[in-house]
Design a protein around this motif. Structure first.
Motif, PDB file in Angstrom:
ATOM      1  N   ASP A 130       0.859  -1.179   0.000  1.00 29.22           N
ATOM      2  CA  ASP A 130       0.000   0.000   0.000  1.00 29.22           C
ATOM      3  C   ASP A 130       0.893   1.226   0.000  1.00 29.22           C
ATOM      4  O   ASP A 130       1.578   1.512   0.975  1.00 29.22           O
ATOM      5  CB  ASP A 130      -0.903  -0.001   1.229  1.00 29.22           C
ATOM      6  N   THR A 131       0.889   1.968  -1.114  1.00 25.22           N
ATOM      7  CA  THR A 131       1.705   3.187  -1.203  1.00 25.22           C
ATOM      8  C   THR A 131       0.855   4.451  -1.244  1.00 25.22           C
ATOM      9  O   THR A 131       1.377   5.542  -1.466  1.00 25.22           O
ATOM     10  CB  THR A 131       2.585   3.135  -2.462  1.00 25.22           C
ATOM     11  N   SER A 134      -4.586   2.962   0.208  1.00 22.89           N
ATOM     12  CA  SER A 134      -5.232   2.682   1.503  1.00 22.89           C
ATOM     13  C   SER A 134      -6.308   1.614   1.367  1.00 22.89           C
ATOM     14  O   SER A 134      -7.384   1.719   1.953  1.00 22.89           O
ATOM     15  CB  SER A 134      -5.823   3.971   2.103  1.00 22.89           C
ATOM     16  N   SER A 139       2.058  -2.213   4.585  1.00 20.74           N
ATOM     17  CA  SER A 139       2.493  -0.827   4.725  1.00 20.74           C
ATOM     18  C   SER A 139       4.018  -0.775   4.849  1.00 20.74           C
ATOM     19  O   SER A 139       4.669  -1.787   5.136  1.00 20.74           O
ATOM     20  CB  SER A 139       1.853  -0.187   5.962  1.00 20.74           C
ATOM     21  N   ARG A 141       5.706   0.540   7.189  1.00 21.35           N
ATOM     22  CA  ARG A 141       6.123   0.244   8.556  1.00 21.35           C
ATOM     23  C   ARG A 141       6.140  -1.254   8.865  1.00 21.35           C
ATOM     24  O   ARG A 141       6.705  -1.668   9.875  1.00 21.35           O
ATOM     25  CB  ARG A 141       5.245   0.995   9.554  1.00 21.35           C
ATOM     26  N   SER A 163       2.207  -2.464  -6.463  1.00 14.22           N
ATOM     27  CA  SER A 163       1.343  -1.538  -5.747  1.00 14.22           C
ATOM     28  C   SER A 163       0.397  -0.944  -6.774  1.00 14.22           C
ATOM     29  O   SER A 163       0.531  -1.209  -7.974  1.00 14.22           O
ATOM     30  CB  SER A 163       2.156  -0.442  -5.042  1.00 14.22           C
TER      31      SER A 163
END
Length: 375
Positions: A130-131, A134, A139, A141, A163
């Motif tokens: 997911d860039t 959303s 992600s 992180r 993506s």
């Protein structure tokens, strides 16, 4: 669709799809054929075969089940499943049939690892990130955790990374798209540093046509394959001018009637004739995936001219004004999409009246019986 009540005829021009694929290949470097949702209503197996003859070696389906249908049709090329596995059966089928699933959740990874470990085999996957959409995907992180998981589970082998662009068709959001590309590039670099050098795909149809900077090593050709210009109405519109529409949808006229001034027509009396008129009863309605939302809004093409819908679209019928069209009679063709002459209905026209997008037009109308245009 095998139900016998259909009067709608969908004609698909595979040569137009071949042409559109060549146009995309001129722009892109390695273009996947996106054939999800039954090739956007154009026919999964038929479209994939046509694209394979044009040199396509990767096909993107929606679900693992759809991938199995394509594989069982005889397709030996690479198949990727954009949705990925939703249960253990999907995991088993992907591994057994060489379908590369998109994976964007740790739950999917764990489920897939459990199934393939029990089989004593390995499975190739595409990592979904997911860039900025959303929607689906790991992600940024989560990337360190993901790399650690992959190293601990070598039976799950990433070979692709992907993506999805949210705004590649809108000049007003070009910076947003660029930010997505930068984030994706950083993800790819971190994966490469960890020992995972993957084929990467970010660009969709609009991205292929006008955004060279987001091409990476592969691109996904979707809506443009079917002749719809994703850039229409923008300053970039000319980039899609060479695309050719691939679908026409027609039906028959069931009756021609005279409508007197002051006479109402169809359910709810939502239209009352302002003058004496000639109307045609057209065999198309919401049971044929021709939306009730086109009531008093849509148009069809008859004898090369447009005829507007009067009153409500019914289950299998609608009524159109043919006062200005000569010699309309029982059994004549009425085009819901396509047609000839100035009255031709484009997918964009229909989507505008329907208050939707061309993707939905194709997917829904394509549920009707299809035939393929011959030379």
């Amino acid at each position: 669709m095998t139900i016998g009540y259909n009067t709608i005829e969908v004609e698909v021009d595979l040569n137009a799809i071949r042409h559109n694929y060549r146009v995309l290949c001129e722009k892109g470097s390695k273009v996947y054929g996106v054939v999800k949702a039954d090739a956007y209503g154009h026919g999964l197996i038929e479209v994939a075969r046509a694209l394979e003859e044009e040199g396509a070696d990767t096909f993107a389906v929606g679900t693992v089940g759809e991938g199995m249908i394509l594989r069982e049709s005889g397709c030996s090329k690479r198949i990727i499943s954009l949705l990925g596995p939703l249960n253990e059966q999907d995991c088993f089928n992907a591994a057994q049939n060489g379908i590369i699933p998109f994976i964007g959740e740790f739950e999917q990874l764990e489920m897939l690892a459990g199934v393939v470990s029990a089989q004593g085999r390995k499975v190739e996957i595409c990592l979904k990130f997911d860039t900025g959409m959303s929607r689906l995907g790991f992600s940024v992180r989560e990337l360190d955790k993901l790399i650690d998981w992959l190293k601990d589970n070598p039976e799950v082998c990433p070979v692709l990374a992907s993506s999805h662009l949210a705004t590649s068709d809108d000049p007003a959001y070009e910076e947003y798209m660029s930010a997505q590309a930068e984030k994706f590039s950083n993800i790819l670099q971190r994966l490469d540093n960890a020992g995972y050098t993957l084929e990467a795909s970010l660009a969709n149809s609009a991205g292929i046509l006008v955004h060279d900077k987001v091409h990476y090593s592969a691109q996904r050709g979707g809506i443009a394959l079917y002749g719809s210009n994703p850039l229409l109405g923008t300053e970039w519109s000319s980039a899609g001018d060479r695309l050719k529409p691939a679908m026409q949808v027609r039906t028959k006229i069931a009756a021609v009637r005279e409508l007197k001034k002051g006479q109402a027509i169809s359910y709810g009396c939502t239209y009352t004739a302002e003058r004496d008129m000639t109307v045609a009863v057209v065999c198309a309605g919401y049971a044929d995936a021709y939306s009730r939302g086109l009531s008093n809004a849509g148009q069809v093409c008859i004898h090369g001219k447009r005829a507007r819908i009067l009153g409500r679209v019914c289950m299998q019928l609608c009524i159109v004004d043919v006062s200005h069209i000569d010699n309309v009679k029982f059994g004549d063709k009425a085009y819901l999409l396509g047609g000839e002459g100035e009255g031709r209905i484009t997918a964009e026209d229909l989507a505008g009246w329907w208050q939707t997008i061309t993707y939905e037009i194709f997917c829904l109308l394509g549920m009707n019986p299809r035939a393929y245009k011959k030379e």
